[in-house]
Design a protein around this motif. Sequence first.
Motif, PDB file in Angstrom:
ATOM      1  N   SER A 224       0.861  -1.189   0.000  1.00 45.84           N
ATOM      2  CA  SER A 224       0.000   0.000   0.000  1.00 45.84           C
ATOM      3  C   SER A 224       0.895   1.236   0.000  1.00 45.84           C
ATOM      4  O   SER A 224       2.114   1.147   0.206  1.00 45.84           O
ATOM      5  CB  SER A 224      -0.883  -0.003   1.248  1.00 45.84           C
ATOM      6  N   ASP A 225       0.293   2.401  -0.183  1.00 46.27           N
ATOM      7  CA  ASP A 225       1.068   3.642  -0.115  1.00 46.27           C
ATOM      8  C   ASP A 225       1.744   3.789   1.246  1.00 46.27           C
ATOM      9  O   ASP A 225       2.901   4.204   1.330  1.00 46.27           O
ATOM     10  CB  ASP A 225       0.173   4.856  -0.389  1.00 46.27           C
ATOM     11  N   ALA A 226       1.009   3.448   2.305  1.00 48.51           N
ATOM     12  CA  ALA A 226       1.565   3.564   3.658  1.00 48.51           C
ATOM     13  C   ALA A 226       2.754   2.624   3.845  1.00 48.51           C
ATOM     14  O   ALA A 226       3.754   2.990   4.473  1.00 48.51           O
ATOM     15  CB  ALA A 226       0.485   3.274   4.699  1.00 48.51           C
ATOM     16  N   GLU A 227       2.656   1.420   3.292  1.00 50.22           N
ATOM     17  CA  GLU A 227       3.768   0.474   3.407  1.00 50.22           C
ATOM     18  C   GLU A 227       4.989   0.958   2.621  1.00 50.22           C
ATOM     19  O   GLU A 227       6.127   0.809   3.080  1.00 50.22           O
ATOM     20  CB  GLU A 227       3.342  -0.914   2.916  1.00 50.22           C
ATOM     21  N   CYS A 228       4.758   1.530   1.452  1.00 52.26           N
ATOM     22  CA  CYS A 228       5.859   2.081   0.655  1.00 52.26           C
ATOM     23  C   CYS A 228       6.536   3.226   1.407  1.00 52.26           C
ATOM     24  O   CYS A 228       7.765   3.304   1.465  1.00 52.26           O
ATOM     25  CB  CYS A 228       5.350   2.565  -0.700  1.00 52.26           C
ATOM     26  N   GLU A 229       5.748   4.105   1.985  1.00 52.49           N
ATOM     27  CA  GLU A 229       6.313   5.227   2.734  1.00 52.49           C
ATOM     28  C   GLU A 229       7.043   4.736   3.983  1.00 52.49           C
ATOM     29  O   GLU A 229       8.077   5.280   4.360  1.00 52.49           O
ATOM     30  CB  GLU A 229       5.210   6.223   3.084  1.00 52.49           C
ATOM     31  N   GLY A 230       6.524   3.696   4.610  1.00 55.73           N
ATOM     32  CA  GLY A 230       7.206   3.111   5.759  1.00 55.73           C
ATOM     33  C   GLY A 230       8.551   2.525   5.373  1.00 55.73           C
ATOM     34  O   GLY A 230       9.537   2.654   6.108  1.00 55.73           O
ATOM     35  N   GLU A 231       8.611   1.879   4.218  1.00 58.17           N
ATOM     36  CA  GLU A 231       9.875   1.318   3.731  1.00 58.17           C
ATOM     37  C   GLU A 231      10.862   2.432   3.400  1.00 58.17           C
ATOM     38  O   GLU A 231      12.057   2.323   3.686  1.00 58.17           O
ATOM     39  CB  GLU A 231       9.634   0.426   2.510  1.00 58.17           C
TER      40      GLU A 231
END
Length: 69
Positions: A41-48
């Motif tokens: 998800s976008d949130a997971e990408c930003e977290g990475e």
Amino acid sequence: EEVLDARTLSAEDKFFLGEELFDYACSITLAGIRHQNPTFSDAECEGELERRLELAERIEQLQRQRAKR
């Protein structure tokens, strides 16, 4: 030529250009993360992205500590 032009910029202009360059680099890295992880998800990408930035900061700190020795 661009380097010579950059040398004539004020400190304030250099600061803001540095911020723009950082934002651009983050957007390129984020695109790579999305490509490598199409199910994120976008949130997971930003977290990475955040994880990678923190890792880079820790590596820099270790390198500075080693350089002081």
